[in-house]
Design a protein around this motif. Structure first.
Motif, PDB file in Angstrom:
ATOM      1  N   THR A   1     -60.070 -40.171   8.448  1.00 33.01           N
ATOM      2  CA  THR A   1     -60.250 -38.597   8.582  1.00 33.01           C
ATOM      3  C   THR A   1     -61.692 -38.144   9.035  1.00 33.01           C
ATOM      4  N   GLU A   2     -62.530 -38.983   9.081  1.00 33.07           N
ATOM      5  CA  GLU A   2     -64.009 -38.737   9.590  1.00 33.07           C
ATOM      6  C   GLU A   2     -64.605 -37.890   8.515  1.00 33.07           C
ATOM      7  N   ARG A   3     -64.066 -37.599   7.517  1.00 36.55           N
ATOM      8  CA  ARG A   3     -64.905 -36.707   6.491  1.00 36.55           C
ATOM      9  C   ARG A   3     -65.901 -37.655   5.865  1.00 36.55           C
TER      10      ARG A   3
ATOM     11  N   GLU B   1     -55.987 -43.540   2.979  1.00 37.22           N
ATOM     12  CA  GLU B   1     -56.815 -42.833   3.258  1.00 37.22           C
ATOM     13  C   GLU B   1     -58.194 -43.164   2.451  1.00 37.22           C
ATOM     14  N   ALA B   2     -59.628 -43.252   3.402  1.00 39.52           N
ATOM     15  CA  ALA B   2     -60.704 -43.438   2.766  1.00 39.52           C
ATOM     16  C   ALA B   2     -61.193 -42.373   1.723  1.00 39.52           C
ATOM     17  N   ASN B   3     -61.530 -42.432   0.491  1.00 42.43           N
ATOM     18  CA  ASN B   3     -62.076 -41.701  -0.423  1.00 42.43           C
ATOM     19  C   ASN B   3     -63.172 -42.418  -1.449  1.00 42.43           C
ATOM     20  N   PRO B   4     -63.987 -41.600  -2.142  1.00 43.69           N
ATOM     21  CA  PRO B   4     -65.082 -42.296  -2.875  1.00 43.69           C
ATOM     22  C   PRO B   4     -64.544 -43.408  -3.668  1.00 43.69           C
ATOM     23  N   ASN B   5     -63.280 -43.468  -4.082  1.00 46.38           N
ATOM     24  CA  ASN B   5     -62.862 -44.452  -4.968  1.00 46.38           C
ATOM     25  C   ASN B   5     -61.965 -45.689  -4.275  1.00 46.38           C
ATOM     26  N   LEU B   6     -61.663 -45.459  -2.770  1.00 44.10           N
ATOM     27  CA  LEU B   6     -61.179 -46.383  -1.922  1.00 44.10           C
ATOM     28  C   LEU B   6     -61.642 -46.425  -0.675  1.00 44.10           C
TER      29      LEU B   6
ATOM     30  N   GLY C   1     -69.022 -40.166   9.311  1.00 41.42           N
ATOM     31  CA  GLY C   1     -68.213 -41.061  10.733  1.00 41.42           C
ATOM     32  C   GLY C   1     -66.969 -41.571  10.367  1.00 41.42           C
ATOM     33  N   SER C   2     -66.314 -42.489  11.360  1.00 41.62           N
ATOM     34  CA  SER C   2     -65.088 -42.914  11.314  1.00 41.62           C
ATOM     35  C   SER C   2     -65.289 -44.565  10.941  1.00 41.62           C
TER      36      SER C   2
END
Length: 477
Positions: free
Chosen positions: A15-17, A36-41, A98-99
């Motif tokens: 997502t590059e967020r 999807e990448a997030n603060p927990n994964l 970044g990605s």
């Protein structure tokens, strides 16, 4: 120079967020890249991480600086292992943007090839198309890594002249440093990732030992990660300025900047500042002590070339010469002179040599001249192959051919005419007149650049017939 990625582990953020990680909370590293990448994964590109680590191991994730002490990289501690997932405790707050982010596990061997398939594809396309002078081999762990890369360059990419610089980035590369140095054309001390594998108090010891070994072997050494604070600030810290100076005093050939010029706010000021520090450090470099140390390391009896090189430097120092001019074809003689770190610049005049692979004729020299640029104190020039120095004689029919520029000599169009003579081509013997003409060009270049002035003395190292000669000339007005 083409820099490989190597067996680098990466966190994938499709997502590059930006992802904000908070200290004292937990994050899961999973090999499932579809998540999807997030603060927990955080998804990673490696399925063997859970088998490679254990509880208590240290993991670093970041995009650039990678120290775990700033806001762009994070320091994790393995808390638990659940199947292929690794649960980690976050040790410092950071925001990843970044990605792609690099993941490094301290003192853990990653079971992947040093030269990856992706690296090979880039080398075969971009690298071959641009005739790269250098390949920097990331995460070099053994001498065999260098040999495999050299074979690939030669057999698959027709890049036989490309030099390979080994990047020492982990304990494994450090353990096999001596054998790697023997096989590589140069060394890059990648202190960023190496500083993660080594305790902080050990980094300076390795730097000094590695630079000494590179110097004594006459191979260029490059130091990285020197002014990280200039990524966001106009001036380096006092400790960083001292670090740059010590790298010069320890014997490094070059400084490699990273985040400071890749994403830094002051790239031009960074280069200017580091350059000024290097200049000041070179002025107080103890050449006398270094010269004795290098001579003692080589021992006796010296090889012919080593003796000529050291004699040229000794003579230049004794007569206070303003420069040393060296005629060379392979560049080896000039590199040996530069190895003794003379206090004056070494002007290396590279004489092109004709070579053939049975399909085409080419001039060597351009690679050798460019590759000399990375060696401290060495300033290469490339002689014009149209000069009589590069004359070719066809012995069978006594006719003479001159090659124009650096273009290939294509004999295939007239194969029937030239085939009987292909084995009879040899480089014409250089005459004193030829050498004197090239010497004048070199002297004029030295004068134009401000290195050589009227009434200066210059030491010249060249081959005359079958003998190597060191001579001292004094310039007139």
């Amino acid at each position: 120079m083409l820099d490989t990625v190597g067996p680098e582990l990466q966190v994938v953020n499709k997502t590059e967020r930006p992802i904000s990680l908070e200290a004292d909370s937990f994050v899961v590293l999973t090999p499932d890249e579809n998540k999807e990448a997030n603060p927990n994964l955080l998804p990673i590109n490696f399925h063997g991480l859970s088998k490679a680590v254990k509880t208590g191991d240290t993991i670093f994730i970041g995009q650039y600086l990678f120290t775990g002490s700033e806001t762009t990289s994070v320091w994790l501690e393995v808390s638990d292992i659940k199947g292929e997932d690794v649960v980690c405790l976050i040790k410092n707050s950071a925001t990843l943007s970044g990605s792609l982010y690099t993941l490094h596990v301290s003192q853990i061997r990653i079971d992947q090839p040093t030269l990856t398939d992706k690296d090979k594809e880039v080398i075969k396309t971009w690298g071959a198309r641009n005739n790269i002078d250098f390949l920097t081999l990331s995460y070099t762990r053994h001498a065999e890594d260098i040999r495999e890369a050299r074979e690939f360059l030669s057999e698959s990419c027709d890049l036989r002249q490309t030099q390979i610089f080994a990047k020492i980035e982990n304990i494994e590369g450090l353990t096999h440093f001596d054998e790697i140095l023997q096989e590589a054309d140069g060394i890059i001390l990648s202190r960023g990732t190496l500083g993660i594998d080594l305790p902080p108090e050990k980094v300076f010891l390795f730097q000094k030992a590695a630079l000494y070994k590179c110097n004594m072997a006459g191979k260029p050494a490059v130091v990285t990660r020197v002014v990280d604070s200039m990524t966001d600030n106009l001036r380096p810290t006092r400790a960083e300025a001292t670090d740059v100076a010590n790298a010069v005093l320890d014997g490094s050939d070059a400084i490699l900047l990273g985040a400071e010029t890749l994403r830094g706010l002051y790239p031009v000021e960074t280069i200017s500042t580091v350059g000024r520090i290097c200049y000041e450090a070179e002025k107080v470099f103890n050449q006398d002590t270094y010269f004795k140390k290098a001579g003692k390391y080589v021992g006796e009896p010296m090889s012919h070339l080593e003796s000529i090189a050291s004699s040229a430097v000794r003579a230049a120092i004794k007569v206070k010469a303003s420069a040393i001019i060296c005629f060379t074809s392979s560049g080896r003689a000039a590199r040996l002179i530069a190895k003794y770190r003379p206090t004056m610049p070494v002007l290396s005049v590279v004489i092109p040599q004709l070579k053939t692979n049975q399909l085409r004729w080419t001039f060597s020299g351009a690679y050798e001249a460019r590759q000399s640029l990375i060696i401290r104190g060495l300033f290469p020039m490339l002689a014009d192959p149209r000069h009589p120095q590069s004359e070719l004689k066809m012995l069978e029919n006594k006719s003479t051919y001159y090659l124009q520029g650096l273009d290939n000599m294509n004999w295939l169009a007239n194969k029937a005419l030239h085939e009987p003579y292909l084995g009879c081509i040899q480089k014409a013997e250089s005459t004193n007149a030829t050498n004197e003409t090239i010497l004048k060009v070199a002297l004029d270049h030295g004068k134009a650049s401000g290195v050589i002035k009227s009434h200066d003395r210059v030491v010249v190292c060249q081959k005359v017939a079958d003998a190597s000669v060191v001579k001292i000339i004094e310039l007139e007005d």
